[in-house]
Structures are given as structure tokens and as C-alpha cells.
Design a protein around this motif. Sequence first.
Motif, PDB file in Angstrom:
ATOM      1  N   ARG A  42       0.867  -1.192   0.000  1.00 15.84           N
ATOM      2  CA  ARG A  42       0.000   0.000   0.000  1.00 15.84           C
ATOM      3  C   ARG A  42       0.900   1.239   0.000  1.00 15.84           C
ATOM      4  N   PRO A  43       0.645   2.193  -0.902  1.00 17.99           N
ATOM      5  CA  PRO A  43       1.515   3.380  -0.908  1.00 17.99           C
ATOM      6  C   PRO A  43       1.282   4.253   0.325  1.00 17.99           C
ATOM      7  N   LYS A  44       2.319   5.012   0.644  1.00 17.21           N
ATOM      8  CA  LYS A  44       2.252   5.839   1.857  1.00 17.21           C
ATOM      9  C   LYS A  44       2.354   7.320   1.523  1.00 17.21           C
ATOM     10  N   PHE A  45       1.709   8.145   2.342  1.00 25.66           N
ATOM     11  CA  PHE A  45       1.810   9.603   2.165  1.00 25.66           C
ATOM     12  C   PHE A  45       2.453  10.224   3.396  1.00 25.66           C
ATOM     13  N   TYR A  46       2.971  11.430   3.207  1.00 28.31           N
ATOM     14  CA  TYR A  46       3.430  12.221   4.356  1.00 28.31           C
ATOM     15  C   TYR A  46       3.054  13.672   4.106  1.00 28.31           C
ATOM     16  N   VAL A  47       2.337  14.271   5.039  1.00 25.88           N
ATOM     17  CA  VAL A  47       1.977  15.688   4.898  1.00 25.88           C
ATOM     18  C   VAL A  47       2.908  16.505   5.791  1.00 25.88           C
TER      19      VAL A  47
END
Length: 488
Positions: A42-47
Motif C-alpha cells: 500500500r503506498p504511503k503519504f506524508y503531509v
Amino acid sequence: MTDYKDLKIDTNIPEEEPARQEYFMVKCHELIEEFIIQNGVRPKFYVSTFGCQMNAHDSEKLIGILLKIGYDEAESEGEADFVIFNTCTVRENANQKLYGHLGSLKKKKETNPNMMIGICGCMMQQPEIVDYIKECYSFIDIVFGTFNFYKMAELLYRRMSGEKQVIEVLREPEKNVENLPERRKYSFKTGVNIMYGCNNFCTYCIVPYVRGRERSRTPEDIMDEIRKLVDQGVIEIMLLGQNVNSYGVNFMGESEIIKANPDYSFPNLLEEVCKIPEIKRVRFMTSHPKDLSDKLIDVIERNPKIARHIHLPVQSGSTEVLSKMNRRYTKEQYVALVEKIRNRIPDISLTTDIMVGFPGETEENFRDTLDVVRKCKYDQAFTFIYSIRTGTPAATMEQVSQDVVNDRFKRLLEVVRETSTVVSSRFAGQTKSILVECVNEQLPDYVTGRMDNNILVHFPGGKDLIGKFVDVKLTEPKGFYYIGEIAD
Ligand code: 5AD
Ligand code: SF4
């Protein structure tokens, strides 16, 4: 919020919001599922968020959308497949920080073909910055601004389905879209926007240009949102706006409450929020001194739920500089306001923002600032060196030399340090109600929470206390925080 299974994704794209964004969240979700099948992860995000409380709150909405789309949250920028920067442009060093991050991510993007980078927020509202990004940072995938950040899913979908670089920045607010997903940092406390934008045009400040004209949400709209938050377990609310004291000058939308009471203003709203039994503490930020009314002081005084804390940016202690800043109060008026507040609410904590090196600031002007710091006895002061913002009136005024500014900044810090250590230790020995936020990172047998004046308190306790108000005796003042113990 519509559930995925209820949406027919092959129907026409809805025109209305937030239905349109819900549609694009579904479409992005499909693409993420395909990604997982192809890549096995599953791809990951970072804000990454820069700047003020408003930006932090906008980021909670971006995170909510990304989780809904099917991304996982990464622990750091380095681990993420989609990094999004929610930018601030209030000072030049905020801009420089962003360019630093972009430089290091460029290399990472070369080794990870799936990686995407998005930039949004205040910096993107400046056309010359967007032009610069187009020219020098062609590897950036998505760019959007403050007026359309709710459209992230739509823009992301366009990028994911093949557009090379998606840039959409609006010059003015088009519509206000609420009721999108949001992932709150804490389940028990959160911010609620009561207004957007600013009309004050302080001559140094870029905010009115990048956040637009002042517009207040109707009391109905705000109260509806707060009731929903209460249903989800929220007990502390922070009412957010660039200048909450001018709440109600321009409303967005029809309001029966306003029709019945055209004088409805911020103190009325505060009282309404206090009437909700489940809400135990109410905060607000930021107050412009020129608009802080006696009515507001009355309301704070008679409502124990309202935090005993006012953030009251002074900016400068010199009447001459304040006038050039277009702040619309004098040194004497500011000091008198502080005295009035303290007489009526003796246990109030005051915090402030102060700037040194505004164009034309003389040594005498600067000494007035030091004088105000000594007189007002702030619990905390956020200190800044004036930074030229292109397009603001102060940018073309005669600037103070860097050496002089640096020297004044050092002297200001010393005075702030001296005064605030004394002031903030004044609660030693008292018992205060603390809302516990988390287990202490360094001391696992301790928890950390905040007094109503926002000061941190660490005391022995377990994670069962998180999200609860606990009476704590403040045993040891440590400057900017206290050590305490649960009161008997
Ligand atoms: N330079 C330095 N500080 C600034 N601030 C706003 N604009 C500038 C600028 N051009 C500070 C003010 C404001 C805080 C959020 O940032 O003190 O209250
Ligand atoms: Fe900027 Fe002044 Fe508005 Fe605050 S009140 S956001 S300093 S223009």
C-alpha cells in the motif's frame, strides 16, 4: 459522507461539492487498489506542514482525504510515496525551508518512479512562486492553493491518470466546501474554522493577499460542525481565524440567527459554544488588539469554560511604528487594554507576537517595544525578524540594516526570556485542570497535558488518562513547562 459502496462511479461527475470530491476519492481509491495489486504494497503519504494553526487544521483535512483514498500514513518524508507540503509564506525563511526539502526529494524521486510530490498552501497563492516552480521544479506533480485545497482528490486523480504536472491555483475563493473527511491529531480536541481571510492589511503582512478577504461562517454552520465533533468525543474546541474579534462582519451564506440579531459577533458565538454541555474547554486564536471588545472580556469573565489565555499580538511597542504598520492602535492603547484585561481576569495568560526591524524602526522605537514587553508580562512571546514580503507596502519602505536588526533581536530575546520565566512560574504550587494529551516521550511513567493557558505539564500517570481533564498540583516550574502530581 457517502460510503464507497453507495456511489456509482461510472455515472456523470457531480457538479456539486462535496459530492464531486467524494466521486474523485472513489476514483483515486480504485487506482490505489490497482497499485497495490501491481506492487504488493500500500503506498504511503506524508503531509509536511509549515506555519500557523490554520495550516495545521487544513492539513488534518488533507490527511483525512488521503486516508479515505486508501493511502497509509508514513512516519517520515523519506518513507513516503506521496509527499505533500502545506506551505507558509509569512516570512522568507519559510519559503527557503521548502526549497531545501524539494532539493533533497528530487534525488529520491529519481530512484522511485512511483513517487509524487504535491505543494499547496499560502506560498502557492503567489503567481511568481508558481512560475518559479514550473520553471525550476518540473518534477513537482501537483500544485494547488489555499482556496481550492478541498480539491486535492480531483487534482490527484488527474495526475494519477496521466497528466504530467497538475497546477490549479485560484486567485479568489470560489466556494467554501466543508464536510470532507478529516483526521484529527487528537480525538478529544480540535480546531474549528470560524472565519477565513483577513481585511486588516498590516503593511508587512502577506496574509490578506494569500488568504483573501475576511469571510465568516454562519453560527448555524459552526455549531453544526461542533455538535458533530461532540458526537465523536471532542471535549475541547479551538475557534480559529486570523482575527476572531472581527467575526461576523461578512457572513458566507444565509443565517436565521443573524437575521434575528444583526449585532451577533464573536462573544455571542463563544457563549453559544460554552452552552454545549459536552464541551469542557473553549480556546480561540488570534485576537487583533484593535477589535478586542469589552463584551468579549465580559464573556470570558463569566464563562469558566473559556481558557484563561489570549494571544494578543503587539508587533511593536512604538506608536510611530504601529502607525506605519497600519495596526490602528497606539502603545498606550495596547498597554491600557492589557491592564483592563488583567484587572477583570487576573489569572489570564497573555501571549504575543513581536517583530523587530520593521522599516524605519529607530533605537528609540525599539526601546518602546522592550518597555511594552516589561510592562505586559507575557507568558510567552513569539519573536520575529521583519521579513520583506514582495507586494506588501512595507517592502518598498526604507529597510533597517541587518546588523542593527540582529543586535535588537538578541536584546529582545534576553528581555523576553527574563520576563517570561518569572511570569510563567507564577502558578507554582497551584492546582490546575490539565487536559492530558499523550504519554510522555522521555519518561514513560509520565503523561503530558496542557493547562488552559496552553502551558505543558508533565506528571506521573498512565495512558488511561489521555483525553481526560485531571486536577494536577504544579510542583516544579521549569520555565516553559511544569512538573506536577495528581492532586489529592
Ligand atoms: N516579517 C516578520 N514577521 C511577520 N509576521 C507577519 N508578517 C511578517 C513579516 N513580513 C509575524 C507577525 C504575525 C505572525 C503570525 O507572523 O508577528 O503576528
Ligand atoms: Fe496579517 Fe495583520 Fe491580518 Fe494578522 S491581522 S493576518 S498580521 S494582516
